[in-house]
Structure formats: C-alpha cells, structure tokens
Design a protein around this motif. Structure first.
Motif: not given
Length: 246
Positions: A83-98
């Motif tokens: 859960l930590v891993a998928v949350t990190g990917t999601m938040v990082y991607s949203i923040t970087n506008n991927f």
C-alpha cells in the motif's frame, strides 16, 4: 465524406492513443513502420490495458478472503508495504502531472489494497483497528495530495518504493515458505500483478522518462516473479485443517 468519417475516429484516438502528428503519420500517410510513433502507440495501449486490468486485478484476492472468511497465509506487513508503494507512485505521478495512462492503475490498486488491509485485520478479530486504519490512511492521503506537502517529501516517498516493495514481497515469500503453502493468496491476482509490472517498465520509460519510476517497476517485477514462482511451486500444497475447539 472521408474527412467527416475521419472526424469521430480521430477524436477517439487523439490524444488518448496517439498525438495528432503520429495519427497523420500512420493513418493518413500510411507510414505503418514509423518506429517512434509505433512505440508511442504500443506504450499507450499497454498503459491503458494495465489501468483497465487494475480495476479487477485484486478482486479475486478480496473474494477469496471473503469466501473463506479468513486471511490465513497473507502477511499484513507485506500488504501494508505494498500500500505504501502504490500510494507513493500515485502521489508522485499526480504531483509531476504524468499522463494517467502511465500510473492510473496505482489508484485502483490502492483502493483494493486498502480493502485487503481492512479484511486482514477484520478476520483477525481486529475490526476496530481496521476502521481506525482506514480513517488514518484517508487523512494521510489528503495531506500528501495537498499543497502543504513539499515536493522533496513526495520524491522521497517514491524513492522509498523500492525498499518497501522488496521488504514487503520478501515478508510474503517468507510467510509462504514457513507455512509450506500460499494460503488464501490468489494466483490470478499474483500473476496479473507480475504481468502488469513487466509492462510498466516499458511504459514508464516511454511516457515519463523518469528513471525512478522505471527502476521501481523493475524491482517490482522481480519481486512479483518470486511470489508467482512460489505459487507454482506450492500449487498442490494445502493448508492443514484447523483443529476444532473442544
């Protein structure tokens, strides 16, 4: 007439699967071997396929737990680290506008993984702790997605994905080894996660160019492959029957 017929078809493909330049290159000029555009088409197609598959990828696991009314064989620590891993990917991607096609499955995997966390706690007789966990996670997610969280912290969270994935999967592998079976672990879910992480290596390189994202999926593929290998090895192994209380 050709232009009119082309209109809706073009609107369906641009920019979902192809940029306009590549649409013209492939479908107007019929340059079917244009490698850069074909790579974009393959990446977008794979990415959307992974996102679509993620809608149901953990549903077999959820249903298996509910049918058995047991989460035996599942490591709670492993599920939380995932859960930590998928949350990190999601938040990082949203923040970087991927683009959504490069990370969208993280959203659906997050929802399904947090459900599994609750079910594991619930079937261990810790329902109150499960509800508290859900509320705490929701508040943390809102904070991470708010402007209050610095970009450096979001990047650090994404960088922590690799150790989180490795430790989480090794914990699950150790649980399987100690038990001598895979318990309520769903084979469908494990193999879909393995295939999805392999596809994400290519799409991350193609669509984001972010080595941190690509590296995370390389590590994830290796770890998911380990669990998939155990499922094959323990395919016919059964959990010992529970002793009835006298």
């Amino acid at each position: 007439m050709a232009a009119e017929a082309d209109g809706p078809f073009k609107r369906a493909l641009v920019p979902l699967l192809l940029p306009e330049k590549c649409y013209d290159q492939i479908l107007v000029h019929w340059d079917l071997l244009h490698v850069p555009c074909l790579k974009i088409l393959l990446s977008k197609g794979l990415g959307l396929g992974v996102v679509a598959g993620s809608l149901l990828v953990k549903l077999p696991q959820v249903l298996k737990i509910l049918r058995a009314k047991s989460a035996e064989g599942l490591s709670l620590q492993s599920v939380v680290l995932e859960l930590v891993a998928v949350t990190g990917t999601m938040v990082y991607s949203i923040t970087n506008n991927f683009p959504f096609s490069s990370w969208g499955e993280a959203l659906f995997l997050m929802l399904q993984t947090v459900t599994i966390c609750f079910l594991v706690l619930h079937y261990r007789g810790q329902t109150v702790q499960g509800v508290t966990f859900l509320a705490s996670y929701a508040l943390l997610l809102l904070l991470l997605l708010s402007p209050l969280t610095p970009l450096a912290l979001i990047t650090l969270l994404q960088a922590s994905n690799m150790p989180a994935v490795v430790v989480g999967k090794l914990l699950q592998a150790a649980t399987n080894y100690q038990n001598g079976h895979t318990g309520q672990l769903s084979a469908v879910t494990v193999f879909l996660l393995f295939a999805g992480s392999l596809a994400r290596i290519f799409t991350s390189i193609q669509e984001t160019g972010d080595p941190l994202m690509a590296g995370t999926f390389v590590v994830s593929s290796l770890c998911n492959g380990l669990i998939a290998g155990q499922l094959v090895f323990y395919w016919n192994a059964k959990a010992p029957p529970r002793k009835k209380e006298q």
